[in-house]
Motif scaffolding. Structure first.
Motif, mmCIF file in Angstrom:
data_model
loop_
_atom_site.group_PDB
_atom_site.id
_atom_site.type_symbol
_atom_site.label_atom_id
_atom_site.label_comp_id
_atom_site.label_asym_id
_atom_site.label_seq_id
_atom_site.Cartn_x
_atom_site.Cartn_y
_atom_site.Cartn_z
ATOM 1 N N ALA A 174 0.825 -1.209 0.000
ATOM 2 C CA ALA A 174 0.000 0.000 0.000
ATOM 3 C C ALA A 174 0.858 1.258 0.000
ATOM 4 N N GLY A 175 2.077 1.183 0.502
ATOM 5 C CA GLY A 175 2.951 2.346 0.560
ATOM 6 C C GLY A 175 3.728 2.606 -0.713
ATOM 7 N N ILE A 176 3.593 1.749 -1.727
ATOM 8 C CA ILE A 176 4.307 1.922 -2.998
ATOM 9 C C ILE A 176 3.389 2.618 -3.982
ATOM 10 N N ASN A 177 3.882 3.692 -4.621
ATOM 11 C CA ASN A 177 3.092 4.437 -5.599
ATOM 12 C C ASN A 177 2.795 3.592 -6.828
ATOM 13 N N GLU A 178 1.704 3.963 -7.538
ATOM 14 C CA GLU A 178 1.368 3.282 -8.787
ATOM 15 C C GLU A 178 2.507 3.447 -9.807
ATOM 16 N N SER A 179 2.794 2.421 -10.564
ATOM 17 C CA SER A 179 3.810 2.422 -11.631
ATOM 18 C C SER A 179 5.206 2.734 -11.105
ATOM 19 N N ALA A 180 5.477 2.430 -9.842
ATOM 20 C CA ALA A 180 6.805 2.702 -9.267
ATOM 21 C C ALA A 180 7.841 1.737 -9.860
ATOM 22 N N ASP A 181 9.038 2.275 -10.100
ATOM 23 C CA ASP A 181 10.146 1.454 -10.624
ATOM 24 C C ASP A 181 11.195 1.253 -9.536
ATOM 25 N N ALA A 182 12.025 0.253 -9.724
ATOM 26 C CA ALA A 182 13.136 0.030 -8.788
ATOM 27 C C ALA A 182 14.136 1.164 -8.911
ATOM 28 N N VAL A 183 14.685 1.623 -7.827
ATOM 29 C CA VAL A 183 15.610 2.765 -7.806
ATOM 30 C C VAL A 183 17.028 2.251 -7.501
ATOM 31 N N SER A 184 17.955 2.735 -8.354
ATOM 32 C CA SER A 184 19.372 2.479 -8.051
ATOM 33 C C SER A 184 20.052 3.824 -7.852
ATOM 34 N N PHE A 185 20.910 3.936 -6.934
ATOM 35 C CA PHE A 185 21.510 5.216 -6.591
ATOM 36 C C PHE A 185 23.002 5.016 -6.346
ATOM 37 N N THR A 186 23.761 5.899 -7.042
ATOM 38 C CA THR A 186 25.222 5.854 -6.856
ATOM 39 C C THR A 186 25.654 7.180 -6.254
ATOM 40 N N ARG A 187 26.293 7.145 -5.144
ATOM 41 C CA ARG A 187 26.722 8.369 -4.465
ATOM 42 C C ARG A 187 28.158 8.679 -4.870
ATOM 43 N N ASN A 188 28.322 9.874 -5.476
ATOM 44 C CA ASN A 188 29.671 10.287 -5.879
ATOM 45 C C ASN A 188 30.377 11.080 -4.799
ATOM 46 N N LEU A 189 29.606 11.858 -4.005
ATOM 47 C CA LEU A 189 30.212 12.654 -2.945
ATOM 48 C C LEU A 189 29.954 12.000 -1.607
ATOM 49 N N THR A 190 30.990 11.908 -0.844
ATOM 50 C CA THR A 190 30.859 11.326 0.485
ATOM 51 C C THR A 190 31.206 12.327 1.572
ATOM 52 N N LYS A 194 26.031 18.249 3.940
ATOM 53 C CA LYS A 194 24.961 17.254 3.876
ATOM 54 C C LYS A 194 23.630 17.973 3.608
ATOM 55 N N VAL A 195 22.938 17.549 2.559
ATOM 56 C CA VAL A 195 21.681 18.215 2.198
ATOM 57 C C VAL A 195 20.471 17.299 2.421
ATOM 58 N N GLY A 196 20.665 16.026 2.759
ATOM 59 C CA GLY A 196 19.524 15.149 2.988
ATOM 60 C C GLY A 196 19.927 13.713 3.060
ATOM 61 N N THR A 197 18.890 12.838 3.202
ATOM 62 C CA THR A 197 19.112 11.395 3.285
ATOM 63 C C THR A 197 18.070 10.704 2.423
ATOM 64 N N ILE A 198 18.473 9.696 1.675
ATOM 65 C CA ILE A 198 17.561 8.894 0.867
ATOM 66 C C ILE A 198 17.593 7.469 1.378
ATOM 67 N N THR A 199 16.379 6.874 1.467
ATOM 68 C CA THR A 199 16.285 5.500 1.971
ATOM 69 C C THR A 199 15.875 4.597 0.823
ATOM 70 N N ILE A 200 16.681 3.596 0.544
ATOM 71 C CA ILE A 200 16.405 2.640 -0.524
ATOM 72 C C ILE A 200 16.517 1.243 0.048
ATOM 73 N N ASN A 201 15.384 0.486 -0.087
ATOM 74 C CA ASN A 201 15.356 -0.884 0.434
ATOM 75 C C ASN A 201 15.752 -0.942 1.897
ATOM 76 N N GLY A 202 15.315 0.068 2.639
ATOM 77 C CA GLY A 202 15.562 0.073 4.074
ATOM 78 C C GLY A 202 16.917 0.594 4.488
ATOM 79 N N THR A 203 17.709 1.017 3.503
ATOM 80 C CA THR A 203 19.058 1.506 3.827
ATOM 81 C C THR A 203 19.107 3.009 3.621
#
Length: 427
Positions: A174-190, A194-203
């Motif tokens: 129920a928490g997944i939007n309609e037509s949602a796709d899998a998200v892959s994210f590559t972080r270049n700056l470590t 810090k401007v925010g946090t993104i959560t993907i697959n619980g991470t």
């Protein structure tokens, strides 16, 4: 023969052919009048038989006896019994049937009703109230309904599965939007800001940006136009200026622009105020002032009995003409003069009713004043001020036809003396 014997003999003879009056009265009192009547007999007095008694007597058979009919059954009476009493008694009995007799096992109403509710050739059926793996009896409807409610409908192409769909999975879906796709994210700056946090697959993954201290920016391949450059806004350059200003356009004015006090003209001619096309503000103002002055110098409303001939002199004025129909004394028709080319004509614009309920008509006023005296009128020789003549100290006397007038004392005394002498009077 003595006198006494003679009287008795005469009395005897007389009694054989005549009655004394007293005897006649006595005998007549013992007789009835020729038109007499007889009362009907009653149970206590003799009399004639009435017609109803005669009818009753005729209806009794010869040799008839009085019979007493009992109204209920009795174990001792020898009288006959009323039909309805016998019918009631028979209704409480049953007909005799060969081979059958009375029984101590009474057939009650409840048993009769119970039997009536049983279908013909019915069998006793036991209906179970719960499921059983051994019983062959039918099952109660409500039990079947409850058991079916615990089942799912059969769907073609589907069957049971051991992969249970949990509540947690349902909430996740129920928490997944309609037509949602899998998200892959590559972080270049470590590191950096810090401007925010993104959560993907619980991470959770922190997002950073560079700390750029440069405050001067220039276009990549073009130079912005100057402030005075003409042309549509936003089309002269591809990139924004450093001060974020847009080039000016000749189609727009500055926010603080002004207009010259002269030079503005009206391209439309106005015949009603007498101005032609191209007149400036001063000319228009003067024409309006002239027109208003001409209007203010005339009487705008005039009440007339009939309309005058329409002309230039009747322009710009309302004429009120009274209705001539009887009973419409308070109704006025309103006309204005209309000019078409060099021709003038009347045009009715409205009808007005003026409340004249508190006013008298001319006819009524003339009728009311008819026969009335003026405020300075006189009565004979008496003025409106109450004076008779103009000399004081005079006597008031009646003259011809009783009209009041004045006279002096000497004249009136001489008149009195002359009247006395003429009629033989004395002083």
């Amino acid at each position: 023969m003595s006198l006494s014997d003679l009287y008795n003999h005469f009395k005897t003879l007389t009694s054989q052919w005549h009655y004394l009056k007293s005897e006649v009265d006595t005998k007549l009192n013992e007789k009835a009048n020729s038109s007499h009547s007889h009362s009907d007999a009653t149970t206590s007095a003799s009399g004639f038989m009435s017609s109803s008694d005669k009818t009753k007597l005729n209806g009794i058979a010869t040799g008839a006896n009085k019979t007493t009919v009992d109204s209920s059954l009795s174990a001792s009476s020898t009288n006959p019994v009323q039909n309805k009493a016998i019918n009631t008694a028979l209704g409480n009995k049953v007909d005799a049937v060969n081979g059958k007799g009375l029984s101590t096992n009474d057939y009650t109403t409840a048993e009769k009703n119970k039997l009536a509710n049983i279908e013909s050739e019915a069998n006793k059926t036991t209906v179970d109230s719960e499921l059983s793996s051994t019983s062959t009896n039918p099952l109660q409807n409500k039990v079947i309904n409850t058991e079916l409610g615990n089942k799912v409908d059969k769907v073609n192409g589907k069957g049971l599965s051991t992969e249970d769909y949990t509540t947690a999975e349902k909430n996740k879906l129920a928490g997944i939007n309609e037509s949602a796709d899998a998200v892959s994210f590559t972080r270049n700056l470590t590191s950096g800001t810090k401007v925010g946090t993104i959560t993907i697959n619980g991470t959770d993954t922190d997002i950073y940006c560079n700390n750029d201290t440069n405050t001067t920016y220039t276009p990549a391949s073009a130079t912005p136009s100057a402030d005075t450059t003409s042309g549509a806004v936003g089309t002269s350059v591809k990139y924004a200026r450093e001060d974020h200003k847009h080039p000016k356009s000749s189609l727009y004015a500055e926010a603080n622009h002004t207009h010259a006090a002269t030079g503005v003209t009206d391209s439309t001619a106005h015949a009603n105020i007498g101005t032609s096309a191209g007149a400036n503000q001063a000319t228009i103002n003067a024409a309006i002032d002239t027109k208003m002055g001409s209007l203010l110098g005339v009487e705008l409303i005039e009440v007339v009995s009939t309309r005058p001939t329409a002309s230039a002199s009747t322009m710009n004025k309302l004429y009120m003409v009274p209705e001539t129909t009887a009973g419409t004394e308070d109704v006025y028709e309103i006309f204005v003069t209309v000019k078409s080319g060099n021709n003038y004509s009347w045009e009715k614009v409205d009808t007005a009713r003026i409340d004249l309920s508190g006013y008298a008509t001319i006819t009524a006023l003339n009728n009311g004043l008819s026969g009335k005296a003026n405020s300075t009128h006189a009565h004979g020789n008496i003025t409106s001020a109450g004076a008779i003549g103009s000399t004081s100290g005079k006597l008031v006397v009646t003259g011809a036809s009783g009209v009041l007038t004045v006279s002096d004392m000497v004249t009136e005394m001489n008149n009195v003396v002359e009247d006395l002498i003429e009629y033989g009077g004395t002083l």
